[in-house]
Design an enzyme around this catalytic site. Structure first.
Site, PDB file in Angstrom:
ATOM      1  N   GLU A  12       2.679 -22.070 -55.186  1.00 17.77           N
ATOM      2  CA  GLU A  12       1.671 -23.128 -55.297  1.00 17.77           C
ATOM      3  C   GLU A  12       0.500 -22.630 -56.118  1.00 17.77           C
ATOM      4  O   GLU A  12       0.023 -21.513 -55.906  1.00 17.77           O
ATOM      5  CB  GLU A  12       1.130 -23.552 -53.916  1.00 17.77           C
ATOM      6  CG  GLU A  12       2.097 -24.335 -53.075  1.00 17.77           C
ATOM      7  CD  GLU A  12       1.487 -24.846 -51.770  1.00 17.77           C
ATOM      8  OE1 GLU A  12       0.259 -25.062 -51.722  1.00 17.77           O
ATOM      9  OE2 GLU A  12       2.255 -25.033 -50.812  1.00 17.77           O
ATOM     10  N   TYR A  39      -5.037 -20.426 -54.741  1.00 17.46           N
ATOM     11  CA  TYR A  39      -6.002 -21.456 -55.160  1.00 17.46           C
ATOM     12  C   TYR A  39      -7.313 -20.861 -55.654  1.00 17.46           C
ATOM     13  O   TYR A  39      -8.381 -21.378 -55.358  1.00 17.46           O
ATOM     14  CB  TYR A  39      -6.220 -22.443 -54.003  1.00 17.46           C
ATOM     15  CG  TYR A  39      -4.990 -23.312 -53.801  1.00 17.46           C
ATOM     16  CD1 TYR A  39      -4.738 -24.384 -54.643  1.00 17.46           C
ATOM     17  CD2 TYR A  39      -4.054 -23.005 -52.823  1.00 17.46           C
ATOM     18  CE1 TYR A  39      -3.597 -25.154 -54.500  1.00 17.46           C
ATOM     19  CE2 TYR A  39      -2.907 -23.768 -52.670  1.00 17.46           C
ATOM     20  CZ  TYR A  39      -2.679 -24.840 -53.521  1.00 17.46           C
ATOM     21  OH  TYR A  39      -1.545 -25.598 -53.381  1.00 17.46           O
ATOM     22  N   GLU A  93       2.959 -20.779 -45.335  1.00 17.62           N
ATOM     23  CA  GLU A  93       1.610 -20.328 -44.999  1.00 17.62           C
ATOM     24  C   GLU A  93       1.383 -20.093 -43.510  1.00 17.62           C
ATOM     25  O   GLU A  93       0.393 -20.575 -42.946  1.00 17.62           O
ATOM     26  CB  GLU A  93       0.569 -21.318 -45.557  1.00 17.62           C
ATOM     27  CG  GLU A  93       0.648 -21.463 -47.056  1.00 17.62           C
ATOM     28  CD  GLU A  93      -0.541 -22.191 -47.649  1.00 17.62           C
ATOM     29  OE1 GLU A  93      -1.292 -22.825 -46.890  1.00 17.62           O
ATOM     30  OE2 GLU A  93      -0.731 -22.108 -48.878  1.00 17.62           O
ATOM     31  N   ASP A 130      -0.857 -30.356 -44.365  1.00 17.10           N
ATOM     32  CA  ASP A 130      -1.586 -31.235 -45.271  1.00 17.10           C
ATOM     33  C   ASP A 130      -0.707 -32.352 -45.834  1.00 17.10           C
ATOM     34  O   ASP A 130      -0.648 -32.557 -47.027  1.00 17.10           O
ATOM     35  CB  ASP A 130      -2.139 -30.354 -46.411  1.00 17.10           C
ATOM     36  CG  ASP A 130      -3.020 -31.120 -47.370  1.00 17.10           C
ATOM     37  OD1 ASP A 130      -3.724 -32.039 -46.932  1.00 17.10           O
ATOM     38  OD2 ASP A 130      -2.991 -30.782 -48.581  1.00 17.10           O
TER      39      ASP A 130
HETATM   40  C1  BDP Z   1      -1.526 -25.230 -49.284  1.00 16.99           C
HETATM   41  C2  BDP Z   1      -0.394 -25.931 -48.539  1.00 16.99           C
HETATM   42  C3  BDP Z   1      -0.105 -27.328 -49.075  1.00 16.99           C
HETATM   43  C4  BDP Z   1      -1.401 -28.058 -49.328  1.00 16.99           C
HETATM   44  C5  BDP Z   1      -2.172 -27.290 -50.381  1.00 16.99           C
HETATM   45  C6  BDP Z   1      -3.491 -27.977 -50.744  1.00 16.99           C
HETATM   46  O1  BDP Z   1       0.776 -25.154 -48.576  1.00 16.99           O
HETATM   47  O2  BDP Z   1       0.706 -28.010 -48.151  1.00 16.99           O
HETATM   48  O3  BDP Z   1      -1.209 -29.382 -49.690  1.00 16.99           O
HETATM   49  O4  BDP Z   1      -2.489 -26.020 -49.880  1.00 16.99           O
HETATM   50  O5  BDP Z   1      -4.491 -27.669 -50.109  1.00 16.99           O
HETATM   51  O6  BDP Z   1      -2.275 -24.540 -48.355  1.00 16.99           O
HETATM   52  O7  BDP Z   1      -3.486 -28.819 -51.611  1.00 16.99           O
END
Ligand code: BDP
Length: 596
Positions: free
Chosen positions: A508, A472, A417, A163
């Site tokens: 993240e 997330y 990932e 991404d």
């Molecule tokens: C994660 C990835 C990261 C993406 C992020 C996203 O590690 O590179 O930018 O999600 O979706 O899966 O913002």
């Protein structure tokens, strides 16, 4: 691998500036021998920079294939008799290099340096031509991987599973430098403590093997000599050592000197040394024996116009923002960053998780977005297979070789990932984890796990020392529902803590946020939703002991490939792409600087 430096026996010349540049989608230059003469029909291109965004031209931005760079450099007469090396700090993703008419180097991998001894090919006291063809294609045998689609009109379009925009070119400085013919070729240090005494094991490699003698002197930050030893391999002891620590980037300087039989210095090299230890004990991450809690971000090397081109201005500004917000660490997501960045982190006591470019090794995630429905196998001979593993291993070796002496780097992250549910993932990752440990027994090793692999499903966690989780909830899952997100996140973290006696760093978490978009009600993309989501995560982290770190995704907005989930790039930044704060910046500052 040593960085070029100026000193009594060495001299550097930067090749930064405007080079000639020409796209070559058909690959005509390799057969036509474009390195043999001045590049005609080229344009100017700045080095260092990505070439993609310099010209307002989609052909340049979306180019797939070869691109040629050329410059000429005056080699001073006084360099005659010296060994002359041409070094590229990075050429993304691969390059072949010629000096005048001779091919001198070839390198795979876009984020680690390579060099060639060009003594025999350069003419001192004359102009010399340096030509380079950079290729940006991603395939199953590259790290990161990708595929190229052929369009009916003949165009080739690059697809990839990560991404961030596939920027290419000469992203980092280029050097010509000299060393004496007999020279120091590598230095390795490893540090520990014996009570208040710092213990530094060192190894100096030289082109002469055992023929010449070596002397090592260690000086403190004031320049005072604090220890010395003879021999290529040895130990230095520093009573009342000043440790390198988070927030205190104290560096000693180890001067290695290569001496001839009459005791004269033939070559010398200054290696900065931070004395510190890193350990994982149970669910704790220890720096100098003290539990450390990571506060900070996953970042990108990314800016308007420059793309991934290194820029001291932006670098210092980013570090200043990290300090302003109270961050103590960051992850070099998703590739090794410029050596200038690591130097700065070393000198300022900023803690770094060093990551390889192994991102997008998961066919169940595309461009940061999760595929729905049936699982697709990632590991197979014609996808992520032996070829991928071989270049992945090389990326690990080159990262460790480059950054092994850096006190700021406390953890290696070998992939972001990857597919860690497919059983074949174990065979793929076991040798990589083992090799990383063999290359560097002093640092823990990890990879960043995506939500698809909960602790009961993941097949590779046991291979690693620390659990890194990218999560997330409330964004890709339960979008807009932060109550469900809070429950689900806490349940999952507790499950990790119970099943694995390892520290957990959340590498993240975050939400896309369009700056200036506001709402009273929970509404994804607003500034309030970003802060509310971060609050939820922080409450949960504070309740789960095994969590030893929080890295928000992301430090700043960044460019991606186009997609319906992306509004002019990824907007999960706490700062905008031009580094203005979103509301979340003040919220994080309040949390991370609390009590100061
Ligand atoms: C994660 C990835 C990261 C993406 C992020 C996203 O590690 O590179 O930018 O999600 O979706 O899966 O913002």
């Amino acid at each position: 691998m040593l960085r070029p430096q100026d000193g009594p026996t060495r001299e550097r010349r930067s090749l930064a500036g405007l080079w000639r540049f020409r796209l070559d989608a058909e690959g005509a230059g390799r057969t036509g021998g474009w390195w043999r003469s001045p590049l005609t029909r080229g344009v100017d291109i700045p080095v260092p920079a990505s070439y993609n965004d310099i010209y307002p031209d989609a052909t340049v931005r979306d180019h797939v294939g070869d691109a040629w760079y050329q410059t000429s450099v005056w080699v001073p007469a006084r360099w005659a008799g010296q060994r002359i090396v041409l070094r590229f700090d990075a050429a993304t993703h691969r390059a072949t290099v010629w000096v005048n008419d001779t091919e001198v180097a070839e390198h795979e991998g876009g984020y680690t340096p390579f060099e060639a001894d060009v003594t025999a090919h350069l003419r001192p006291n004359a102009e010399n031509r340096v030509t380079l063809v950079v290729n940006n294609e991603l395939s199953w045998s590259t790290i990161p991987p990708g595929t190229i689609e052929q369009r009916p009109d003949g165009r080739r379009v690059q697809r990839y599973f990560h991404d961030f925009f596939n920027y290419a070119g000469l992203h980092r400085p280029v050097w010509l430098y000299t060393t004496p013919a007999a020279h120091i070729s590598d230095i390795t240090v490893a540090t520990t403590f014996d009570d208040s005494t710092g213990v530094i094991d060192y190894r100096v490699e030289s082109s002469t093997g055992e023929a010449a003698s070596l002397r090592v002197v260690l000086r403190d930050a004031s320049g005072a000599e604090v220890a010395a030893a003879g021999g290529a391999v040895g130990t230095l002891r520093v009573p009342d050592v000043h440790p390198w620590a988070p927030g205190d980037g104290y560096l000693y300087e180890l001067e290695a000197s290569l001496l001839n039989t009459s005791g004269e210095v033939i070559d010398s090299y200054q290696q900065p040394v931070g004395v510190r230890t890193v350990d994982v004990r149970g669910r704790q991450f220890l720096i100098n024996g003290t539990p450390f809690y990571f506060r900070g971000f996953g970042k990108h090397e990314d800016a308007a116009v420059r793309g991934k081109g290194h820029d001291d201005v932006l670098m210092v500004h980013d570090f200043a923002l990290l300090e302003w917000i109270g961050a103590n660490s960051f992850r070099t997501s998703h590739y090794p960053y410029a050596e200038e960045v690591l130097d700065y982190a070393d000198r300022h006591g900023v803690v770094v998780i060093g990551e390889t470019p192994a991102v997008g090794l998961n066919l169940n995630i595309g461009g940061g977005v999760f595929n729905s429905g049936k699982r697709v196998p990632t590991f197979s001979p014609d996808r992520v297979g032996d070829d991928t593993q071989r270049v992945h291993l090389q990326a690990i070796q080159e990262l460790v070789a480059r950054d092994k002496n850096r006190p700021s780097v406390v953890l290696w992250c070998v992939a972001n990932e990857p597919d860690d549910v497919q059983p074949e993932a174990r065979d793929y990752f076991a040798p990589l984890a083992a090799e990383t440990r063999r290359l560097d027994p002093t640092r823990p090793v990890a990879y960043a796990n995506a939500l698809l692999a909960t602790p009961d499903q993941c097949v590779i966690t046991e291979l690693f020392d620390v659990v890194l989780l990218n999560r997330y909830y409330g964004w890709y899952w339960d979008t807009g529902d932060l109550e469900t997100a809070e429950t689900a996140l806490e349940a999952e973290l507790r499950q990790w803590a119970e099943m694995h006696d390892k520290p957990i760093i959340i590498t993240e978490y975050g939400a896309d946020t369009y700056p200036g978009l506001r709402s009273i009600l929970p509404s994804p993309w607003t500034e309030e939703y970003q802060t509310d989501l971060l609050d939820v995560y922080h409450r949960v982290f504070d309740r789960v002991d095994a969590v030893v770190g929080e890295h928000v995704w992301s430090f700043a907005d960044f460019a991606t490939m186009p997609g319906v989930f992306r509004v002019d790039g990824n907007k999960k930044g706490v700062f905008t792409r031009d580094r203005r704060p979103k509301t979340a910046a003040f919220q994080l500052r309040a949390r991370w600087r609390k009590g100061e």
